[in-house]
Enzyme design. Structure first.
Site, PDB file in Angstrom:
ATOM      1  N   ASN A   9       0.778  -1.088   0.139  1.00 16.52           N
ATOM      2  CA  ASN A   9       0.025   0.004   0.117  1.00 16.52           C
ATOM      3  C   ASN A   9       1.044   0.928   0.105  1.00 16.52           C
ATOM      4  OD1 ASN A   9      -2.006   2.185   0.526  1.00 16.52           O
ATOM      5  ND2 ASN A   9      -2.330   1.182   2.592  1.00 16.52           N
ATOM      6  N   LYS A  11       0.099   4.266  -0.242  1.00 16.43           N
ATOM      7  CA  LYS A  11      -0.546   5.324   0.480  1.00 16.43           C
ATOM      8  C   LYS A  11      -0.338   6.658  -0.247  1.00 16.43           C
ATOM      9  CE  LYS A  11       0.057   3.007   4.875  1.00 16.43           C
ATOM     10  NZ  LYS A  11       0.108   3.001   6.465  1.00 16.43           N
ATOM     11  N   HIS A  93      -9.306   0.983   5.562  1.00 12.09           N
ATOM     12  CA  HIS A  93      -8.003   1.172   6.190  1.00 12.09           C
ATOM     13  C   HIS A  93      -7.928   2.107   7.205  1.00 12.09           C
ATOM     14  CE1 HIS A  93      -3.865   2.435   6.639  1.00 12.09           C
ATOM     15  NE2 HIS A  93      -3.448   1.353   6.091  1.00 12.09           N
ATOM     16  N   GLU A  95      -6.457   4.602   8.237  1.00 13.16           N
ATOM     17  CA  GLU A  95      -6.494   5.770   8.070  1.00 13.16           C
ATOM     18  C   GLU A  95      -7.585   6.655   7.422  1.00 13.16           C
ATOM     19  OE1 GLU A  95      -2.741   5.377   5.897  1.00 13.16           O
ATOM     20  OE2 GLU A  95      -1.788   4.854   7.707  1.00 13.16           O
ATOM     21  N   GLU A 165      -4.817  -5.060  10.748  1.00 14.72           N
ATOM     22  CA  GLU A 165      -3.938  -3.859  11.010  1.00 14.72           C
ATOM     23  C   GLU A 165      -4.079  -3.252  12.244  1.00 14.72           C
ATOM     24  OE1 GLU A 165      -1.851  -2.695   6.837  1.00 14.72           O
ATOM     25  OE2 GLU A 165      -3.674  -1.451   7.145  1.00 14.72           O
ATOM     26  N   GLY A 171       3.210   2.202  10.786  1.00 19.08           N
ATOM     27  CA  GLY A 171       4.216   3.397  10.684  1.00 19.08           C
ATOM     28  C   GLY A 171       4.870   3.645  11.912  1.00 19.08           C
ATOM     29  N   SER A 211       3.948  -2.319  10.124  1.00 21.28           N
ATOM     30  CA  SER A 211       5.580  -2.205  10.134  1.00 21.28           C
ATOM     31  C   SER A 211       5.960  -3.601   9.968  1.00 21.28           C
ATOM     32  CB  SER A 211       6.105  -2.167  11.751  1.00 21.28           C
ATOM     33  OG  SER A 211       5.687  -0.612  12.035  1.00 21.28           O
TER      34      SER A 211
HETATM   35  P1  13P Z   1       3.303   0.406   7.681  1.00 20.18           P
HETATM   36  O1  13P Z   1       3.938  -0.840   6.874  1.00 20.18           O
HETATM   37  O2  13P Z   1       4.069   1.502   7.161  1.00 20.18           O
HETATM   38  O3  13P Z   1       3.348   0.288   9.192  1.00 20.18           O
HETATM   39  O4  13P Z   1       2.065   0.447   7.080  1.00 20.18           O
HETATM   40  C1  13P Z   1       0.970  -0.514   7.235  1.00 20.18           C
HETATM   41  C2  13P Z   1      -0.288  -0.190   6.368  1.00 20.18           C
HETATM   42  O5  13P Z   1      -1.082   0.712   6.993  1.00 20.18           O
HETATM   43  C3  13P Z   1      -0.386  -0.733   5.351  1.00 20.18           C
HETATM   44  O6  13P Z   1      -1.753  -0.487   4.915  1.00 20.18           O
END
Ligand code: 13P
Length: 249
Positions: A9, A11, A93, A95, A165, A171, A211
């Site tokens: 992803n 983002k 997601h 976010e 997740e 992150g 992560s």
């Molecule tokens: P990270 O791998 O940067 O922690 O992000 C995970 C994520 O949100 C994938 O959709």
């Protein structure tokens, strides 16, 4: 046997030029022994689509509108994704849930719309740190799952991947321990079993996200109910994503 499924992803990262370069690098370096998908930003989908066409690299979108067309300024329709040969869409997601206020109800509408148009869905679920510390991780995940999958038919569930997740692991460099992740993955599989049955549950792909790096992917993937990874930061460079795509090469 569930085939491992690794998804990147991207983002809100990468211009068209950067996206094209990264997609080419992945195609050059990957073995594609596992199922692999990349989800570039909307603005890069058209060009990346041309590059991955006819290859084993699947194309994903990071979100889509809950309706097909009309007066929805700034939104992207499922029909536009289909037009670009997008294979799957990431929905729910954290976010989208936490920054943009998407409810389980709206996510469910999107899930059904995507499936109706033949797109695969990666449905994200996961608890916040506060929810975990107050002992509510399972209840939160269950609600996201049950409400996210409401009225999804048994035939369509085969086109849904669930991505667990934990919000506190995204992150942050903090990963859920493989055992903690496994426990929630098993919980998710059992919930799907309760709704759809044994066969559907045993075939369900459940990705872990938060992560995931080249250094922890092998131990995570060694867990019985972890079938794949949804990767953010480490998906932005071929040097970190290729070892994850090919963790078992
Ligand atoms: P990270 O791998 O940067 O922690 O992000 C995970 C994520 O949100 C994938 O959709």
């Amino acid at each position: 046997m569930r085939k491992p499924f690794i998804a990147g992803n991207w983002k809100m990262n990468n211009t068209v030029g950067e996206s094209v370069k990264l997609a080419r690098e992945l195609l050059d370096a990957g073995s594609f022994k596992n199922k692999v998908l990349i989800a570039p930003p909307f603005t890069s989908l058209s060009e990346v689509s041309k590059i991955v066409k006819g290859t084993e690299l699947l194309l994903g979108a990071q979100n889509m509108a809950s309706v097909e067309s009309g007066a929805h300024t700034g939104e992207i329709s499922v029909l536009m994704l289909k037009d670009l040969d997008v294979n799957a869409v990431i929905l729910g997601h954290s976010e989208r849930r936490h920054i943009y206020g998407e409810s389980n109800e709206i996510i469910n509408t999107k899930v059904k719309l995507a499936l109706h148009h033949g797109l695969d869905v990666i449905l994200c679920v996961g608890e916040t740190l506060e929810e975990r510390e107050s002992g509510n991780a399972e209840a939160v995940v269950k609600k996201q799952l049950v409400e996210g999958l409401k009225d999804v038919s048994p035939a369509d569930i085969a086109k849904v991947v669930v991505a667990y997740e934990p919000v506190w692991a995204i992150g942050t460099g903090k990963t859920a321990s493989p055992e903690d992740a496994q426990a929630i993955h098993l919980f998710i599989r059992n919930e799907v079993k309760a709704i759809y049955g044994e066969k559907e549950a045993s075939e369900l792909i459940i990705q872990y996200g938060g992560s995931v790096k080249p250094g922890n992917v092998v131990t995570l993937m060694a867990q019985e109910d972890i079938d794949g990874a949804l990767v953010g930061g480490a998906a932005l460079k071929a040097e970190t994503f290729v070892p994850i795509m090919d963790f078992n090469k």
